[in-house]
Design a protein around this motif. Structure first.
Motif, short mmCIF file in Angstrom:
data_model
loop_
_atom_site.label_atom_id
_atom_site.label_comp_id
_atom_site.label_asym_id
_atom_site.label_seq_id
_atom_site.Cartn_x
_atom_site.Cartn_y
_atom_site.Cartn_z
N ILE A 1 0.86 -1.19 0.00
CA ILE A 1 0.00 0.00 0.00
C ILE A 1 0.89 1.23 0.00
N ALA A 2 0.67 2.10 -0.97
CA ALA A 2 1.48 3.32 -1.10
C ALA A 2 0.71 4.51 -0.55
N GLN A 3 1.44 5.38 0.13
CA GLN A 3 0.86 6.64 0.60
C GLN A 3 1.46 7.75 -0.24
N ILE A 4 0.65 8.33 -1.10
CA ILE A 4 1.12 9.31 -2.08
C ILE A 4 0.80 10.71 -1.57
N GLN A 5 1.85 11.49 -1.34
CA GLN A 5 1.65 12.82 -0.77
C GLN A 5 1.53 13.90 -1.84
N ARG A 6 1.70 13.52 -3.11
CA ARG A 6 1.45 14.46 -4.20
C ARG A 6 0.51 13.80 -5.20
N PRO A 7 -0.74 13.57 -4.79
CA PRO A 7 -1.68 12.80 -5.63
C PRO A 7 -2.03 13.48 -6.94
N GLN A 8 -1.80 14.81 -7.06
CA GLN A 8 -2.14 15.48 -8.31
C GLN A 8 -1.22 15.06 -9.45
N LEU A 9 -0.14 14.34 -9.13
CA LEU A 9 0.72 13.81 -10.19
C LEU A 9 0.12 12.55 -10.82
N LEU A 10 -0.84 11.93 -10.14
CA LEU A 10 -1.43 10.70 -10.65
C LEU A 10 -2.19 10.96 -11.94
N GLN A 11 -1.99 10.07 -12.90
CA GLN A 11 -2.67 10.16 -14.18
C GLN A 11 -3.60 8.97 -14.35
N SER A 12 -4.79 9.20 -14.86
CA SER A 12 -5.73 8.11 -15.09
C SER A 12 -5.15 7.15 -16.11
N ALA A 13 -5.19 5.85 -15.79
CA ALA A 13 -4.62 4.83 -16.67
C ALA A 13 -5.68 3.84 -17.14
N GLY A 14 -6.98 4.21 -16.98
CA GLY A 14 -8.06 3.33 -17.41
C GLY A 14 -8.38 2.28 -16.37
N SER A 15 -9.61 1.76 -16.43
CA SER A 15 -10.06 0.69 -15.52
C SER A 15 -9.94 1.07 -14.06
N ASN A 16 -10.10 2.36 -13.75
CA ASN A 16 -10.05 2.85 -12.37
C ASN A 16 -8.66 2.73 -11.76
N PHE A 17 -7.62 2.73 -12.61
CA PHE A 17 -6.23 2.68 -12.16
C PHE A 17 -5.58 4.04 -12.38
N TYR A 18 -4.52 4.28 -11.59
CA TYR A 18 -3.72 5.48 -11.76
C TYR A 18 -2.26 5.09 -11.95
N ALA A 19 -1.54 5.93 -12.67
CA ALA A 19 -0.11 5.72 -12.89
C ALA A 19 0.60 7.04 -12.67
N LEU A 20 1.89 6.96 -12.38
CA LEU A 20 2.70 8.15 -12.22
C LEU A 20 3.49 8.40 -13.50
N PRO A 21 3.69 9.67 -13.87
CA PRO A 21 4.53 9.96 -15.03
C PRO A 21 5.99 9.66 -14.72
N ASN A 22 6.83 9.79 -15.71
CA ASN A 22 8.27 9.60 -15.50
C ASN A 22 8.79 10.74 -14.62
N LEU A 23 9.11 10.40 -13.38
CA LEU A 23 9.51 11.43 -12.42
C LEU A 23 10.85 12.07 -12.79
N ASP A 24 11.73 11.30 -13.46
CA ASP A 24 13.03 11.86 -13.86
C ASP A 24 12.84 13.01 -14.83
#
Length: 271
Positions: A181-204
């Motif tokens: 279980i991840a605790q994400i403190q910057r959730p606005q970085l999450l991008q919708s990935a379909g099927s009610n999933f979220y993904a993070l962009p390339n942070l680098d």
């Protein structure tokens, strides 16, 4: 085309994006763990006309000097709203609800880690005869050590409040897995990935470190409820009201184009 037409046209295209976002929220009102998005606008560039060059003649004025003519508004971004949805009891052993807003289950989709609030998990039998814990779409649910795979002969499951999954077997033995279980403190970085999933962009590429995105978490920081699911946080009444307001704004801008066209016709008809 005069300025009023340009302003209205620019704004109407952005209002359509807001309507699309509201429609998406409404269509997911019954989706388990869905988090709504709100549309945020910003003003486009405006032109400043300094029609009063003598400041002392404007003493007591409550608004900035001059006249500002804008060119409309645009959608700046949509913000993910993580406020908790209603928790409903299902009495199903593999239904799990997260009780903290910024915590997400980690799952594997095409070799990549994705995040979800949907805890309606199921079992999938592997060719080896073993059983794997998966999402409702068949994607593996992750533990802190990888995929969660049980040997044959399981008789029941129990999940503690801190996310520890215990599997009981027919021979009286048991096996424990710590749900990842991840605790994400910057959730606005999450991008919708379909099927009610979220993904993070390339942070680098963004110049952001993982420690700035993920908060440190231990088992005592996790809070889950077995036999329950978190519902969507979409408030249907609010979304319908927002849709009506947006439609009226769209109609108002469309009407301004019509009036501007009529005015131009009158001017062109002057002899």
């Amino acid at each position: 085309m005069n300025r009023s037409m340009i302003t209205a046209t620019n704004t109407m295209t952005q209002l359509q994006k807001q309507l699309d976002n509201i429609s998406h929220n409404i269509s997911n009102v019954n989706t388990v763990g869905y988090k709504k998005r709100e549309t945020n606008f910003q003003e486009l560039l405006f032109q400043q006309f300094n029609n009063q060059p003598i400041d002392r003649n404007e003493v007591g004025r409550l608004t900035p000097n001059g006249i500002r003519q804008g060119t409309g508004a645009k959608v700046s971004h949509t913000s993910l709203q993580l406020n908790q949805g209603n928790i409903i009891t299902t009495e199903r052993m593999l239904d799990i609800a997260l009780l903290k807003e910024n915590q997400f289950f980690e799952i594997e989709v095409d070799g990549q880690t994705h995040y979800t609030k949907d805890g309606s998990f199921s079992l999938s039998v592997l060719p080896s005869g073993e059983t794997q814990l998966v999402t409702s779409d068949g994607h593996p649910v992750l533990s802190e050590t990888g995929a969660i795979i049980f040997r044959e002969g399981q008789t029941g499951f129990s999940i503690s409040n801190n996310g520890e999954l215990t599997v009981n077997y027919e021979d009286g033995s048991s096996e424990a897995f710590d749900l990842s279980i991840a605790q994400i403190q910057r959730p606005q970085l999450l991008q919708s990935a379909g099927s009610n999933f979220y993904a993070l962009p390339n942070l680098d590429n963004l110049g952001i470190l993982e420690v700035d995105v993920f908060a440190a978490i231990n088992r005592n920081d996790i809070s889950v409820q077995q036999g329950a699911l978190e519902q969507s946080n979409v408030e249907l009444q609010k979304e319908m009201t927002e849709m009506i307001n947006t439609q009226r704004s769209y109609q108002f801008n469309a009407k301004s184009i019509s009036i501007a066209d009529q005015m131009m016709g009158l001017v062109n008809g002057i002899r």
